[in-house]
Design an enzyme around this catalytic site. Structure first.
Site, mmCIF file in Angstrom:
data_model
loop_
_atom_site.group_PDB
_atom_site.id
_atom_site.type_symbol
_atom_site.label_atom_id
_atom_site.label_comp_id
_atom_site.label_asym_id
_atom_site.label_seq_id
_atom_site.Cartn_x
_atom_site.Cartn_y
_atom_site.Cartn_z
ATOM 1 N N LYS A 289 5.599 8.795 4.641
ATOM 2 C CA LYS A 289 6.055 7.777 3.369
ATOM 3 C C LYS A 289 7.368 8.709 3.224
ATOM 4 O O LYS A 289 7.860 8.279 2.855
ATOM 5 C CB LYS A 289 4.709 8.874 2.527
ATOM 6 C CG LYS A 289 3.962 7.456 2.883
ATOM 7 C CD LYS A 289 3.049 7.747 1.000
ATOM 8 C CE LYS A 289 2.031 6.067 1.121
ATOM 9 N NZ LYS A 289 0.947 6.795 2.138
HETATM 10 C C1 LIG Z 1 0.298 5.883 2.847
HETATM 11 C C2 LIG Z 1 -0.610 6.380 3.718
HETATM 12 C C3 LIG Z 1 -0.962 5.156 5.194
HETATM 13 C C4 LIG Z 1 -0.961 3.871 4.152
HETATM 14 O O1 LIG Z 1 -0.194 3.251 4.763
HETATM 15 P P1 LIG Z 1 0.440 1.335 4.077
HETATM 16 O O2 LIG Z 1 1.712 1.958 3.285
HETATM 17 O O3 LIG Z 1 -0.464 2.000 2.347
HETATM 18 O O4 LIG Z 1 -0.665 0.092 4.556
HETATM 19 C C5 LIG Z 1 -2.139 5.723 5.740
HETATM 20 N N1 LIG Z 1 -1.863 7.193 6.415
HETATM 21 C C6 LIG Z 1 -1.523 7.841 5.774
HETATM 22 C C7 LIG Z 1 -1.049 8.971 6.581
HETATM 23 C C8 LIG Z 1 -0.560 7.216 4.407
HETATM 24 O O5 LIG Z 1 0.092 8.231 3.712
#
Ligand SMILES: *Cc1c(COP(=O)(O)O)cnc(C)c1O
Length: 479
Positions: free
Chosen positions: A121
């Site tokens: 993220k």
């Molecule tokens: C947010 C997240 C996801 C999921 O991603 P999306 O964009 O919501 O599909 C998967 N793995 C981790 C570690 C995350 O923080």
């Protein structure tokens, strides 16, 4: 470049307006009017670029209301070795080159998790922080970001916004429910503009408070309340860049194809892959991997999209994928239905609200999800996750986190001879130590800069689950 809403609203907007706005007023999500096309000449020009310059090239196709020199400076400041720990920013490593009966195809891991909070993220949120600071200064405005988190989103937002002029963050989290490492990461921040609020309740209580506060329009306007959730187009757009960067590292020529496997929850990450593919990046398959919360796998297998009640949402060992509905999914369905805003509104605005589901199994468009758009899917359980972490560590010598393990498991079910499979690594194992210990009987490695963070002083306010208490706290902390 102008942006439209997936629910058919006639207004068209510029990038910097939707940057600060998030959701469209008709409840839809923003998308560009058309996807800019990348041809062989452009791919050849982009292949040798450094990540920050590649980001600038991709973003320039979507942003025409920030001067080019400023945008380039923002990209260079965001995607630096100092912030992401490696010159390549998203280095690719071979995970498995001994795939049986598979004609020399290779499984790669694309490292997206070496930013400040050790989850992918950061890739988008760091850019968002710099774009917000830039645009707010230009307008002479302020923004108070209110959010709810169960872990990765909140810490990525705080590390992106800390110390930024014009921005404050008020982040709610369920008291005592995040992993000890995640709590330490967030609560040890001492920046004046970052406010951690631990709510005596569960994640849904936090989310309800955010909804109640944002629904109080007078308060929202007076205190300039905004969000950074995953439906923000700028986050998605930032993620498009690493599909290009992964593709260039895995292939020798721009006529090669590559597939991506993505641990999915809200469908933000893989939707960026869809956008890259629509732009003309030669992506073969987009492999959607879910955990026990298999809303998306169910859709891609059956054509039925059925959201879950929060009581039916499983608490799993890949918690960042524990979703009851996939908030970015509407973007893909809009494209799947030939960009029909009326139909998208009927499905997401009406049918989901009324029945909690819709069914496209009888619609000719549904078959196109796989045939034309390259989507396939699969699901991984706690037992699969542990087995995959163990196998990957013992046989291949790589320690992967539980979310990435879900994608590796599902990727193996969709290998195609001669086509490289790139698995997106969405977090480092240290963030989810308990599951690693369960799988391997040992603690994961910890990057040196996180040594001893659990012992640092904490800045957090404990609160009962009550929207008016949160409103009072916000009012008190805004001058
Ligand atoms: C947010 C997240 C996801 C999921 O991603 P999306 O964009 O919501 O599909 C998967 N793995 C981790 C570690 C995350 O923080």
């Amino acid at each position: 470049m102008l942006y439209l809403s997936t629910r058919g609203h006639p207004d068209r907007k510029r990038f910097c307006d939707i940057l600060l706005e998030g959701l469209s007023p008709d409840g839809g999500l923003y998308l560009p009017e058309r996807y800019p096309q990348v041809d062989a000449v452009l791919l050849a020009k982009w292949r040798p670029l450094a990540y920050a310059d590649l980001a600038f090239e991709v973003l320039s196709l979507y942003i025409d209301d920030i001067p080019a020199d400023d945008l380039r400076a923002i990209c260079r400041k965001t995607y630096s070795k100092e912030v992401f720990g490696a010159r390549e920013i998203v280095p690719l490593k071979v995970l498995d080159s001994r795939l049986r009966g598979n004609d020399g195809s290779v499984m790669y891991l694309e490292a997206l998790s070496n930013g400040p909070t050790l989850a992918f993220k950061d890739m988008a949120m760091q850019l968002l922080g710099n774009l917000f600071e830039y645009e707010l200064a230009r307008r002479g405005e302020q923004l108070n970001i209110l959010g709810a988190t169960s872990g990765d989103t909140g810490s990525a937002a705080e590390y992106a916004m800390r110390g930024k002029t014009g921005v404050r963050v008020f982040m709610l989290s369920p008291s005592g429910r995040m992993s000890p490492f995640q709590q330490a990461q967030m609560f040890s921040l001492q920046d004046e503009n970052i406010h951690n609020i631990a709510v005596d309740g569960v994640f849904d209580d936090c989310q309800d408070i955010v909804k109640a506060v944002s629904g109080d329009l007078a308060f929202k306007r007076r205190y300039k309340i905004g969000t950074v959730n995953s439906i923000n187009w700028a986050r998605l757009m930032a993620q498009v860049v690493y599909y290009f960067a992964g593709y260039f590292q895995a292939t020798d020529s721009n006529t090669d194809r590559a597939s991506f496997a993505v641990p999915s929850g809200n469908f933000g990450n893989i939707c960026a892959g869809h956008v890259a593919r629509m732009m003309g990046l030669p992506i073969d398959q987009l492999v959607v991997a879910t955990n026990e919360n298999d809303v998306l796998d169910e859709f891609f297998r059956t054509g039925v999209y059925r959201v879950r009640a929060s009581a039916d949402t499983h608490e799993t060992s890949s918690p960042s994928m524990d979703i009851s509905k996939a908030s970015n999914f509407e973007r893909f369905v809009f494209d799947l239905l030939g960009r029909d805003g009326e139909r998208t509104r009927a499905l997401f605005g009406d049918a989901l609200a009324r029945d909690g589901r819709f069914d496209l199994s009888g619609d000719p468009a549904f078959a196109q999800a796989a045939l034309r758009y390259g989507f396939v899917s699969g699901k991984s359980t706690h037992a699969d996750r542990l087995a995959t972490i163990r196998d990957t560590f013992e046989r291949l010598g790589a320690m992967i986190d539980p979310h990435t393990a879900d994608a590796v498991k599902v990727a193996r079910e969709h290998l195609v001879a001669g086509v490289p499979m790139i698995v997106l690594e969405t977090a480092l194992p240290i963030k989810f130590a308990q599951t690693i210990v369960e799988a391997l009987g040992r603690e994961p490695d910890r990057p040196a800069r996180f040594e001893g963070i659990e012992q640092l002083p904490r800045r957090v306010t404990l609160m009962i689950p009550d929207a008016s208490a949160v409103q009072a706290y916000i009012a008190q902390n805004c001058d």
